[in-house]
Each structure stands twice: as structure tokens, then as C-alpha cells.
Design a protein around this motif. Structure first.
Motif, PDB file in Angstrom:
ATOM      1  N   ALA A 201      -4.286   6.083  -5.311  1.00 41.15           N
ATOM      2  CA  ALA A 201      -3.675   5.199  -4.317  1.00 41.15           C
ATOM      3  C   ALA A 201      -4.615   4.967  -3.132  1.00 41.15           C
ATOM      4  O   ALA A 201      -4.718   3.838  -2.633  1.00 41.15           O
ATOM      5  CB  ALA A 201      -2.353   5.793  -3.846  1.00 41.15           C
ATOM      6  N   VAL A 202      -5.311   6.016  -2.703  1.00 38.89           N
ATOM      7  CA  VAL A 202      -6.260   5.865  -1.580  1.00 38.89           C
ATOM      8  C   VAL A 202      -7.331   4.840  -1.947  1.00 38.89           C
ATOM      9  O   VAL A 202      -7.660   3.942  -1.166  1.00 38.89           O
ATOM     10  CB  VAL A 202      -6.905   7.233  -1.232  1.00 38.89           C
ATOM     11  CG1 VAL A 202      -8.105   7.050  -0.312  1.00 38.89           C
ATOM     12  CG2 VAL A 202      -5.884   8.142  -0.579  1.00 38.89           C
TER      13      VAL A 202
ATOM     14  N   THR B 106       0.872  -1.173   0.000  1.00 42.84           N
ATOM     15  CA  THR B 106       0.000   0.000   0.000  1.00 42.84           C
ATOM     16  C   THR B 106       0.910   1.225   0.000  1.00 42.84           C
ATOM     17  O   THR B 106       2.024   1.190   0.485  1.00 42.84           O
ATOM     18  CB  THR B 106      -0.900   0.020   1.243  1.00 42.84           C
ATOM     19  OG1 THR B 106      -0.076  -0.104   2.385  1.00 42.84           O
ATOM     20  CG2 THR B 106      -1.930  -1.075   1.193  1.00 42.84           C
ATOM     21  N   VAL B 107       0.406   2.280  -0.561  1.00 39.44           N
ATOM     22  CA  VAL B 107       1.228   3.477  -0.719  1.00 39.44           C
ATOM     23  C   VAL B 107       0.859   4.506   0.339  1.00 39.44           C
ATOM     24  O   VAL B 107      -0.320   4.748   0.591  1.00 39.44           O
ATOM     25  CB  VAL B 107       1.011   4.065  -2.133  1.00 39.44           C
ATOM     26  CG1 VAL B 107       1.763   5.365  -2.301  1.00 39.44           C
ATOM     27  CG2 VAL B 107       1.461   3.072  -3.175  1.00 39.44           C
ATOM     28  N   ASP B 108       1.879   5.110   0.917  1.00 39.99           N
ATOM     29  CA  ASP B 108       1.649   6.205   1.858  1.00 39.99           C
ATOM     30  C   ASP B 108       1.432   7.474   1.040  1.00 39.99           C
ATOM     31  O   ASP B 108       2.345   7.947   0.350  1.00 39.99           O
ATOM     32  CB  ASP B 108       2.865   6.342   2.767  1.00 39.99           C
ATOM     33  CG  ASP B 108       2.673   7.433   3.796  1.00 39.99           C
ATOM     34  OD1 ASP B 108       1.572   8.013   3.834  1.00 39.99           O
ATOM     35  OD2 ASP B 108       3.621   7.713   4.554  1.00 39.99           O
ATOM     36  N   VAL B 109       0.218   8.008   1.120  1.00 33.57           N
ATOM     37  CA  VAL B 109      -0.126   9.113   0.221  1.00 33.57           C
ATOM     38  C   VAL B 109       0.112  10.487   0.848  1.00 33.57           C
ATOM     39  O   VAL B 109      -0.089  11.505   0.182  1.00 33.57           O
ATOM     40  CB  VAL B 109      -1.606   9.030  -0.226  1.00 33.57           C
ATOM     41  CG1 VAL B 109      -1.849   7.804  -1.058  1.00 33.57           C
ATOM     42  CG2 VAL B 109      -2.547   9.091   0.958  1.00 33.57           C
TER      43      VAL B 109
ATOM     44  N   GLY C  17      -1.803  14.877  -6.976  1.00 39.29           N
ATOM     45  CA  GLY C  17      -3.126  14.790  -6.344  1.00 39.29           C
ATOM     46  C   GLY C  17      -3.911  13.617  -6.912  1.00 39.29           C
ATOM     47  O   GLY C  17      -4.541  12.844  -6.174  1.00 39.29           O
ATOM     48  N   TRP C  18      -3.848  13.458  -8.232  1.00 35.90           N
ATOM     49  CA  TRP C  18      -4.566  12.318  -8.846  1.00 35.90           C
ATOM     50  C   TRP C  18      -3.960  10.991  -8.368  1.00 35.90           C
ATOM     51  O   TRP C  18      -4.698  10.052  -8.032  1.00 35.90           O
ATOM     52  CB  TRP C  18      -4.500  12.376 -10.376  1.00 35.90           C
ATOM     53  CG  TRP C  18      -5.196  11.179 -10.956  1.00 35.90           C
ATOM     54  CD1 TRP C  18      -6.533  11.057 -11.200  1.00 35.90           C
ATOM     55  CD2 TRP C  18      -4.598   9.908 -11.276  1.00 35.90           C
ATOM     56  NE1 TRP C  18      -6.814   9.794 -11.662  1.00 35.90           N
ATOM     57  CE2 TRP C  18      -5.647   9.060 -11.725  1.00 35.90           C
ATOM     58  CE3 TRP C  18      -3.312   9.404 -11.238  1.00 35.90           C
ATOM     59  CZ2 TRP C  18      -5.427   7.747 -12.130  1.00 35.90           C
ATOM     60  CZ3 TRP C  18      -3.099   8.095 -11.635  1.00 35.90           C
ATOM     61  CH2 TRP C  18      -4.142   7.280 -12.077  1.00 35.90           C
ATOM     62  N   VAL C  19      -2.630  10.921  -8.333  1.00 39.33           N
ATOM     63  CA  VAL C  19      -1.966   9.680  -7.889  1.00 39.33           C
ATOM     64  C   VAL C  19      -2.394   9.360  -6.454  1.00 39.33           C
ATOM     65  O   VAL C  19      -2.698   8.200  -6.129  1.00 39.33           O
ATOM     66  CB  VAL C  19      -0.429   9.805  -7.987  1.00 39.33           C
ATOM     67  CG1 VAL C  19       0.247   8.577  -7.399  1.00 39.33           C
ATOM     68  CG2 VAL C  19       0.005   9.965  -9.433  1.00 39.33           C
ATOM     69  N   ALA C  20      -2.436  10.386  -5.607  1.00 37.47           N
ATOM     70  CA  ALA C  20      -2.841  10.168  -4.210  1.00 37.47           C
ATOM     71  C   ALA C  20      -4.273   9.633  -4.158  1.00 37.47           C
ATOM     72  O   ALA C  20      -4.563   8.675  -3.419  1.00 37.47           O
ATOM     73  CB  ALA C  20      -2.724  11.472  -3.435  1.00 37.47           C
TER      74      ALA C  20
ATOM     75  N   ASP D 171      -7.313  10.255   4.392  1.00 39.55           N
ATOM     76  CA  ASP D 171      -8.150   9.048   4.263  1.00 39.55           C
ATOM     77  C   ASP D 171      -9.306   9.239   3.294  1.00 39.55           C
ATOM     78  O   ASP D 171      -9.775   8.276   2.674  1.00 39.55           O
ATOM     79  CB  ASP D 171      -8.715   8.656   5.640  1.00 39.55           C
ATOM     80  CG  ASP D 171      -7.599   8.280   6.586  1.00 39.55           C
ATOM     81  OD1 ASP D 171      -6.524   7.928   6.072  1.00 39.55           O
ATOM     82  OD2 ASP D 171      -7.803   8.360   7.815  1.00 39.55           O
ATOM     83  N   THR D 172      -9.792  10.459   3.223  1.00 35.57           N
ATOM     84  CA  THR D 172     -10.976  10.702   2.385  1.00 35.57           C
ATOM     85  C   THR D 172     -10.620  11.397   1.087  1.00 35.57           C
ATOM     86  O   THR D 172     -11.507  11.791   0.338  1.00 35.57           O
ATOM     87  CB  THR D 172     -11.992  11.578   3.148  1.00 35.57           C
ATOM     88  OG1 THR D 172     -11.328  12.790   3.521  1.00 35.57           O
ATOM     89  CG2 THR D 172     -12.542  10.867   4.364  1.00 35.57           C
ATOM     90  N   PHE D 173      -9.328  11.551   0.832  1.00 37.53           N
ATOM     91  CA  PHE D 173      -8.908  12.303  -0.355  1.00 37.53           C
ATOM     92  C   PHE D 173      -9.385  11.609  -1.630  1.00 37.53           C
ATOM     93  O   PHE D 173      -9.088  10.435  -1.860  1.00 37.53           O
ATOM     94  CB  PHE D 173      -7.388  12.442  -0.370  1.00 37.53           C
ATOM     95  CG  PHE D 173      -6.906  13.411  -1.402  1.00 37.53           C
ATOM     96  CD1 PHE D 173      -6.888  14.771  -1.150  1.00 37.53           C
ATOM     97  CD2 PHE D 173      -6.479  12.977  -2.649  1.00 37.53           C
ATOM     98  CE1 PHE D 173      -6.452  15.684  -2.103  1.00 37.53           C
ATOM     99  CE2 PHE D 173      -6.047  13.866  -3.611  1.00 37.53           C
ATOM    100  CZ  PHE D 173      -6.033  15.225  -3.329  1.00 37.53           C
ATOM    101  N   HIS D 174     -10.126  12.338  -2.449  1.00 38.72           N
ATOM    102  CA  HIS D 174     -10.639  11.747  -3.678  1.00 38.72           C
ATOM    103  C   HIS D 174     -10.767  12.827  -4.750  1.00 38.72           C
ATOM    104  O   HIS D 174     -11.492  13.800  -4.570  1.00 38.72           O
ATOM    105  CB  HIS D 174     -12.000  11.099  -3.420  1.00 38.72           C
ATOM    106  CG  HIS D 174     -12.680  10.664  -4.687  1.00 38.72           C
ATOM    107  ND1 HIS D 174     -12.192   9.642  -5.468  1.00 38.72           N
ATOM    108  CD2 HIS D 174     -13.794  11.123  -5.313  1.00 38.72           C
ATOM    109  CE1 HIS D 174     -12.971   9.493  -6.533  1.00 38.72           C
ATOM    110  NE2 HIS D 174     -13.953  10.382  -6.448  1.00 38.72           N
TER     111      HIS D 174
END
Lengths: 232, 424
Positions: free
Chosen positions: B383-384, B295-298, B377-380, B337-340
Motif C-alpha cells: 500500500a505504501v 489511498t490506504v492508511d497503513v 506487513g506485506w499489505v502495508a 512512510d518508509t515501510f518496505h
């Protein structure tokens, strides 16, 4: 007594009217020269525009890789840029001719001085314009690169670079125009040297540990993340 | 993609004059161990395919050798082989690897056009060469559709891990798919097979190209679609991208997305007529990417995005319309956690940047630097979602993004046709 006053007033009015009468043909010549050269400039620009369009000048410039010219040009068209330069150059020639004619009619001999100073003003405007463009470009570059390097004070750095270039440009412009040359030289030297010294002291002494810790942390994070995420 | 989706067309029996060779370009020079093992595998692959014309090997050399020469190195195999050499243009492969790949591919195509061949198989370039991929089975599978099926372009299909090749997943694949309507998963591949019909679309004297042309990449699938040629994909198995050391993310964006945006400008008349997308025939079985994906640390990516929101709003406002800017700002208030980032928003951002590239709203050197925090931002966000749903959902997530690009295409069309109407 009143007669003497009356006479003196009459003489001064006559002198003023004489001066105005002497200057009028010069002013007329100046306006006429401007109008004629503006018309010539417009005509030249029109002809040049047609020729360049027929040559597909914009496409050729792009093909030759001179993309920067398009970015500097209004409406992104090198043709437009060239025709504008031709028009304004012709107009400036008209201005100089008009001033020369004005000077000849007024017999004051100021034209040599004005023309000499005008050329300095034009050069100073060019320097100022270039300085503003360079300042904006560099400040944006620093801001974007700073943000991409995760520097929290990227905006501050960007502002610093912008004002440094602007101060440098202003000093150059004032020096070129010969305005308060000594003060400008001294002031600029103190200001520029002071900024550089302050930055050197801040990074070299005050923030040495902070910077090294920050870089170490950055390096560790990058290595760990790149093991998992591959962008390309 | 477990079974063959489309059967190749019947084998072509007659080969026209001047098209008697099947050219196989290998990046290994003469005399190297890599070359001899490649020949061995090629020999086995050729025996699986009933080839009706001889193979001609193209290897890198100091000078281009256009006259086929007998290859002694291949004497231990039953495969009659001749070789020619192509020159590798002097490009800085470390700083501009994709440009170097393109230059090499064009050099090979130029040679192929001069010789007159039936099809050309490129097994990677120096930068992208991966020996492990070259099993005889995969080689025959890869060469098959072009040799036997009359496909003009055969592109590879890799099984990548969830967090690999993200620039392709986020921009290159969905954008080319939405623009040109073909679902070619790796539009910039190192391995490919092209027919003579396709190669003739590229000028032979590319050395004399303008600077603008030289800075471009070869979007072969795009060219094939424009020319109404047949494309297919072949499963080549699991693969990890090389991860070019020392290239900044913003530079990679400029080197990859920049040429794609330039291509958009040139093909605007074509892609504006395309609606939706369709699958291309795919051969071979999909493999599961090896190696467990962590898992990736975003947090760091979100920090970079937020830093961009705080500092780059003025520059973004030259590219993005106010509504998009508002949405981007709202994202910066979300917790990790809620980043989308909604797919539609990301698609519109890319379309806006493509338009800014065309209109030159800001200097192009700044454009991709300004895009970098948004991309992170998109990658994060990706990843989330993948962290939460599991890596099995990664492919579905990419498909969902590609559909969003297609759904937002009318927005691109409007902005492209009437840029002033939306201009901030």
C-alpha cells in the motif's frame, strides 16, 4: 562387656548379610524380568512396525483424517508412535512382574502397595504430560489470536492462561497422588478463585470505560479500512 | 492485454458419441427470474458462436437429474434447450465459502462426467454468482475458446482495483505461477470452462472422498498443467470481490493458502522440475476497474505487524530461519512512510510457511494465525508503494512480486529437499 558388644555387632552384621542374601534373588529376578520383557517388547515393536508399514498405516491414518495423531507423534509417524507405545507397555509389564518377583523373594508384602502407587504415579505422569501439552497449545492460541485482535497485552494473557492450566494440572496431579490433599484443595481454590475474581473486577470496574472506548475505536477503524482494502 | 494474443485453433467439426452437449451450469434454480434472463443472454451468445452441438443447462435442484429434460422456460428464445439438475452439497457457505464453491463445482463435474459432455461452462456458484458479468458478448467470448479453440480450461481474467483481492495478489497467484510455471491470474475462479478431458481427472464419487480430500479446493489450472492440457484466459471485465463478511483474515488464510500448501505436498515431484513461467493465451480486451481507489492508511496494519514482531518471535522461530527473523525485526523499526518489505523476503516467508505446513513444525491451526501479522506487513508495504507511485503501478507491482517468487524458488527447493539443513 567387650565380648557382648562384639557379639551384638556380629549378630547385626549377620542380619544385614542375611537380608542382602534374601533380597539378591529378588533383585536378580527384577533385572531379569526387565531384560526379558524389554527384549519381548523390542521384538513385538519390530514385528508390529513391519506389519504397519506393509499396511501403509501412516497413509491410512492421514486418509482417515486422523491428522492430529501425526502431530502428537515423534517423527510425525503414527507407526512410530504405536510401536513405541507397545514397547514401553511391555517394558512396564516387565517392571510389574519384576517387582512382584522381588516382593515374593523378600517377603515384605510391599509389592501390592508399590504396584498400587505406581499405577497412580503413571496416571499422574499422563495427567501432567497432557496438562503441559494443553497449556502450551492454549497459550499459543491465546497469544496468536490476541495479536491478531490487536490486543497489546496478548503475551500477558497467554502467560496467564498457560500458568492457569499448569496450576490446575499440578493441583490435579498432587491430589491424585494424595500429597497434602487438604492444602492443595484449599490453596488451589483460593488461587483460582482469586485470579478469576481479580480479572472480573479489573474488566468489570477498573477497565470498563477503557475497554468500551477501545472496542468502539477498533470498530470504526475496521469499517473505514475495509471500504478500501479487500483481502479476499 | 488490448488485443488477442493467440488465435483459437480451428473449430472441431466432429463430436464423439457421448459428448454431444455443451453443459452450462448456472447457480439459479428453475423458475427464477435470474435463470430466464440468463437463458436470454445465453441464447444471444449462442447465436454469436456457431455451435455444432446443443446446449444443456445445469441448474441446482434438490436431487440430481441426469436425464436431460426439455426446458419450457426457453421456448420464447430460438435456442433449443434441455436441462439437468445438480445437487448443492451441504456446506456452510458463510463460514467456508471457497470450500462450498469447490463442492458445487465438483457436484457439477460429477454430473457432467455421468452424462458425457464435450465441455462444461460454470457461470459461478451461489456464492460467486455475478449477473452483471453475464452480457451476451462476454458469454460468447468466455465460451468461445473452449468450444471453438479446443482449450481444456478457460479461466476468467478480471480487472480488479489496486487494493482488491490482496490474498490472491500476494500468495495464490505468485505462488502457483512460480510452482507450476503458468501465469493464470485467478487460480481460484468462480467462472470457468472445462473440457471433458479435464473433468475426467476428478473422481465421480467424490461424496466418498476421504476427509482430507473433502477439505480441499479445486486448483483446476494446476491439474491442467500437470496433465499437460491447454489453458487460456478470457477478459471478463471489472469486478470487485464480494468481501465475505464475518470471516477472520487468519481463517481466510487457512482456507485459501492451506489447501494450496497441501497441493504443493502432493505435486512436489512435478513442480520441482518446473523452472520459470510462461504466459497463457489471453482473449478479450482488458477493462479499467471502475471507481476511484483511495489511498490506504497503513498505520493500523503496521501496528499489527509490529505487535506480531514483539510477541510472536518465539513462534515464528519455529518456522522461519534466523536470517529471515532478523530481517523481519529490522522492518519493525521503519517508519510508516518508509515501510518496505522486500519481495524476496515475502516470497521466502511464504516458502518457509509452506514447508512448516508440510513438516508440521507447529500446529496448523496456529500456522496461519502466525502468518497473519506478516501478511499485514506485506499489505502495508504494498500500500505504501502504490500510494506513492499511483494505482496504475499496482499491476506492475504484482508482476514484480511474482518474479521475486520465481527468483526465490531455488531457496524453496533447497529447503524442501533438505529441511534439516536450514532448520532453526
Amino acid at each position: 562387656m567387650w565380648e557382648q558388644v562384639h557379639q551384638a555387632l556380629q549378630q547385626s552384621i549377620q542380619r544385614v548379610l542375611f537380608k542382602i542374601a534374601t533380597l539378591l534373588p529378588g533383585v536378580l529376578a527384577l533385572v531379569l524380568a526387565l531384560l526379558i520383557f524389554a527384549a519381548i517388547g523390542w521384538l513385538l515393536a519390530l514385528i508390529l512396525r513391519k506389519i504397519l508399514l506393509a499396511m501403509h498405516f501412516d497413509a491410512r491414518m492421514e486418509k482417515w483424517g486422523i491428522a492430529n495423531l501425526s502431530e502428537w507423534s515423534p517423527a510425525n509417524s503414527p507407526t512410530f508412535l504405536v510401536t513405541r507405545i507397545v514397547f514401553w507397555a511391555t517394558f512396564m509389564v516387565g517392571l510389574f512382574v519384576g517387582i512382584a518377583a522381588f516382593d515374593a523373594s523378600s517377603a515384605y508384602g510391599v509389592s501390592a502397595y508399590i504396584v498400587g502407587y505406581l499405577s497412580k504415579i503413571v496416571a499422574a505422569i499422563v495427567v501432567l504430560f497432557a496438562g503441559i501439552v494443553i497449556a502450551r497449545f492454549l497459550s499459543r492460541s491465546v497469544l496468536i489470536n490476541g495479536v491478531n485482535m490487536n490486543l497489546q497485552h496478548a503475551r500477558l494473557l497467554s502467560l496467564g492462561v498457560k500458568w492457569l492450566v499448569l496450576v490446575f494440572t499440578s493441583a490435579m496431579v498432587l491430589d491424585h497422588l494424595g500429597i497434602a490433599r487438604g492444602i492443595v484443595d484449599l490453596g488451589f481454590g483460593i488461587l483460582f478463585g482469586g485470579i478469576v475474581l481479580a480479572l472480573a473486577l479489573a474488566v468489570g470496574l477498573g477497565s470498563r470505560d477503557l475497554v468500551s472506548r477501545s472496542l468502539e475505536r477498533e470498530n470504526l477503524k475496521t469499517t473505514k479500512e475495509e471500504d478500501v482494502v479487500r483481502h479476499f | 492485454m488490448a488485443e488477442l494474443e493467440t488465435q483459437p485453433e480451428p473449430k472441431q467439426k466432429t463430436i464423439g458419441a457421448g459428448q454431444e452437449y455443451l453443459l452450462v451450469a448456472v447457480p439459479a434454480p428453475l423458475g427464477s427470474e435470474v435463470l430466464s434472463s440468463t437463458i436470454e443472454k445465453l441464447s444471444q451468445a449462442a447465436s454469436r458462436l456457431s455451435l455444432s452441438c446443443p446446449l444443456l443447462l445445469a441448474v441446482p435442484g434438490e436431487e440430481a437429474l441426469e436425464e436431460p429434460v426439455e426446458m419450457e422456460a426457453a421456448s420464447h428464445t430460438n435456442l433449443p434447450l434441455r436441462y439437468v439438475t445438480y445437487t448443492q452439497p451441504a456446506t456452510d457457505a458463510a463460514a467456508t465459502p471457497w470450500l462450498a464453491n469447490t463442492a458445487t463445482q465438483r457436484s457439477i463435474f460429477s454430473l457432467a462426467n455421468k452424462i458425457g459432455i464435450r465441455s462444461c461452462t460454470v457461470l459461478g456458484t451461489d456464492v460467486g454468482f455475478n449477473r452483471d458479468l453475464l452480457t451476451p458478448e462476454k458469454l460468447s467470448l468466455f465460451m468461445g475458446p473452449g468450444v471453438e479453440g479446443n482449450f481444456d480450461l478457460v479461466m476468467p481474467l478480471y480487472s480488479m482495483q489496486a487494493f482488491d483481492d490482496l490474498l490472491n495478489k500476494s500468495i495464490l497467484y505468485p505462488l502457483t505461477r512460480a510452482l507450476y510455471g503458468h501465469r493464470v491470474r485467478y487460480p481460484l475462479a468462480n467462472e470457468l470452462q472445462a473440457s471433458s478431458k479435464l473433468m475426467q481427472k476428478f473422481p465421480a464419487n467424490f461424496e466418498k472422498d476421504s476427509v482430507r480430500q473433502q477439505g480441499r479446493l479445486l486448483w483446476l489450472a494446476t491439474t491442467a498443467v500437470n496433465q499437460n492440457l491447454k489453458i487460456c484466459q478470457v477478459q471478463l471485465g471489472a469486478r470487485r470481490p464480494q468481501g465475505h463478511e464475518g470471516i477472520e483474515l487468519s481463517d481466510a488464510l487457512a482456507q485459501l493458502a492451506g489447501p494450496l500448501f497441501t497441493d504443493m505436498e502432493d505435486n512436489a515431484a512435478f513442480w520441482q522440475r518446473v523452472r520459470g513461467s510462461h504466459d497463457v493465451p489471453t482473449f478479450g480486451n482488458a477493462e479499467v476497474a471502475s471507481g476511484a481507489t483511495d489511498t490506504v492508511d497503513v498505520r493500523r496494519m503496521i501496528e499489527a505487524f509490529e505487535l506480531g514482531v514483539r510477541n510472536l518471535r518465539e513462534i515464528w522461530s519455529l518456522v522461519l530461519p534466523p536470517v529471515t527473523l532478523m530481517e523481519v525485526k529490522k522492518l519493525s523499526r521503519l517508519t510508516p512512510d518508509t515501510f518496505h518489505m522486500p519481495d524476496a523476503l515475502w516470497a521466502r516467508i511464504i516458502y518457509d510457511f509452506a514447508l512448516a505446513h508440510r513438516l508440521r513444525n507447529i500446529h496448523r491451526a496456529h500456522l496461519f494465525g502466525a502468518l497473519t501479522p506478516l501478511y499485514l506487513g506485506w499489505v502495508a508495504s504494498y500500500a505504501v508503494e502504490v500510494n506513492a507511485a499511483g494505482i496504475a503501478m499496482a499491476e506492475e507491482r504484482v508482476e514484480q512480486l511474482a518474479r521475486a517468487y520465481e527468483a526465490e524458488k531455488p531457496y524453496l527447493l533447497s529447503r524442501w529437499r533438505w529441511p534439516d539443513r536450514f532448520h532453526p
